[in-house]
Enzyme design. Structure first.
Site, mmCIF file in Angstrom:
data_model
loop_
_atom_site.group_PDB
_atom_site.id
_atom_site.type_symbol
_atom_site.label_atom_id
_atom_site.label_comp_id
_atom_site.label_asym_id
_atom_site.label_seq_id
_atom_site.Cartn_x
_atom_site.Cartn_y
_atom_site.Cartn_z
ATOM 1 N N ILE A 71 -0.322 54.610 33.734
ATOM 2 C CA ILE A 71 0.423 54.971 34.937
ATOM 3 C C ILE A 71 -0.527 55.221 36.095
ATOM 4 O O ILE A 71 -0.333 54.722 37.205
ATOM 5 C CB ILE A 71 1.313 56.206 34.685
ATOM 6 C CG1 ILE A 71 2.428 55.873 33.698
ATOM 7 C CG2 ILE A 71 1.903 56.722 35.993
ATOM 8 C CD1 ILE A 71 3.275 57.058 33.288
ATOM 9 N N ASP A 90 14.193 57.772 37.303
ATOM 10 C CA ASP A 90 15.586 57.687 36.868
ATOM 11 C C ASP A 90 16.501 57.368 38.062
ATOM 12 O O ASP A 90 17.441 56.576 37.943
ATOM 13 C CB ASP A 90 16.014 59.011 36.223
ATOM 14 C CG ASP A 90 15.033 59.464 35.167
ATOM 15 O OD1 ASP A 90 14.816 58.717 34.210
ATOM 16 O OD2 ASP A 90 14.470 60.564 35.313
ATOM 17 N N HIS A 139 14.635 65.306 32.718
ATOM 18 C CA HIS A 139 14.143 63.935 32.571
ATOM 19 C C HIS A 139 14.100 63.626 31.074
ATOM 20 O O HIS A 139 13.056 63.675 30.420
ATOM 21 C CB HIS A 139 12.762 63.787 33.199
ATOM 22 C CG HIS A 139 12.146 62.437 32.972
ATOM 23 N ND1 HIS A 139 12.716 61.270 33.430
ATOM 24 C CD2 HIS A 139 11.032 62.067 32.302
ATOM 25 C CE1 HIS A 139 11.971 60.239 33.069
ATOM 26 N NE2 HIS A 139 10.948 60.697 32.371
#
Length: 333
Positions: free
Chosen positions: A16, A159, A187
């Site tokens: 990431i 999301d 989450h």
């Protein structure tokens, strides 16, 4: 914004972070004129990997980069930090119980929260990405008592973006025309993607509510919600790796809006410290719809909560309360 800002990324050698770093240094997060000193924090085992990342940063020759520090020292990393993006966390391994995951991450984020408290700029903004993101954010926040609670948030923008994309695909419109979807809660697979108050730009000056455009309540209350809740797992199943590029894009969106603000009438989803809004008890990090101006978010008030939505909020609330209790039981806080 100062002439130069110190931006800390933890887990900086990971997938990431690798996508995220280049979004930051080309100006997507803080603007095209903001000079950045990057601080990359990771474990000793990954320092060699970070050397390669630094070489690539140098080779990009982006003019916004004023300096790069790679370190394994948490106190050095957060010294005078203006922004911290906490990507690194203990991943859940095969055979690991949920309690083991919470225990390991509570220890990590307690240490990082204390380092932020002791060494960072007192106006620092902290975004927690590493999962379980809401509870990790709570631990970091509680460990940094000198930093305002509103300066901590966790990532639910991925999301949010997923929900916008699913609506755009179903409605046959461009994703830029989908507005004001909401992610409530954790989450996790208990999150509640809510489109009741969202709308679609149909044409110039004309907009219509998402339910009126989709006209399929069963899909909106069933498959749509399930798809967004399980999207991360679906990406891993297909790609054999986690969603790195889309996570990096969401982190960039989250921080850009937090720093530069949201457009008038537009709200986005952020995991923030609850203040009692919508019946969510204070003392949790819960995803709400927010608007942002001058670096400060405001939870959108007065949205209707029907019976279906209340049930969904209660499910994700229960999970977050259980996570909080379990995580705090491992720490002396």
């Amino acid at each position: 914004m100062s002439d130069e800002i110190n931006v800390v990324i933890t887990g900086a050698a990971g997938q990431i972070a690798y996508s995220l770093i280049f979004n930051i240094i080309k100006g997507d997060m803080f603007g095209l004129d903001q000079k950045i000193r990057l601080v990359l924090l990771d474990l000793p085992a990954f320092m060699e990997n970070l050397k390669g990342v630094i070489m690539e940063i140098e080779d990009c020759a982006y003019p916004l980069v004023t300096g790069i520090i790679a370190t394994t020292d948490v106190n050095e990393a957060f010294t005078n930090a203006h922004y911290a993006i906490l990507v690194g966390a203990m991943p859940r391994k095969e055979g690991m119980e949920r309690s083991d995951l919470l225990k390991a991450n509570a220890a990590i984020f307690k240490v990082q929260g204390k380092a932020i408290n002791d060494h960072a700029n007192k106006n620092i903004k902290v975004l927690v990405v590493g999962n379980p993101a809401n509870t990790n954010c709570l631990i970091a926040m509680l460990s940094a008592g000198n930093i305002p609670k509103e300066n901590f948030s966790c990532l639910t923008r991925l999301d949010h973006n997923r929900a916008k994309s699913q609506i755009a695909l179903k409605a046959g419109v461009n994703v830029k025309d989908v507005h004001n979807v909401i992610i409530w809660g954790n989450h996790s697979t208990t999150q509640y993607p809510d489109v009741r108050c969202g709308y679609v730009n149909v044409s110039a000056g004309v907009k219509s509510t998402i339910p009126n455009i989709i006209k399929n309540e069963a899909w909106l209350q069933g498959e749509f919600i399930s798809t967004v809740q399980k999207r991360g797992g679906a990406v891993i199943a297909a790609r054999k790796f986690s969603s790195a590029a889309s996570a990096a894009k969401a982190i960039t969106d989250h921080m850009r809006d937090w720093v530069l603000g949201t457009p008038e009438g537009e709200y986005v989803s952020m995991g923030v410290h609850s203040d009692g809004s919508y019946g969510i008890p204070a003392g949790l990090i819960f995803s709400f719809p927010v608007t942002i101006k001058s670096g400060k978010y405001t939870i959108v008030q007065g949205l209707p909560i029907d019976t279906f939505s209340r049930e969904k909020l209660d499910i994700t609330l229960k999970e977050l309360q259980e996570e909080k209790d379990l995580a705090l039981s491992f720490l002396e806080m």
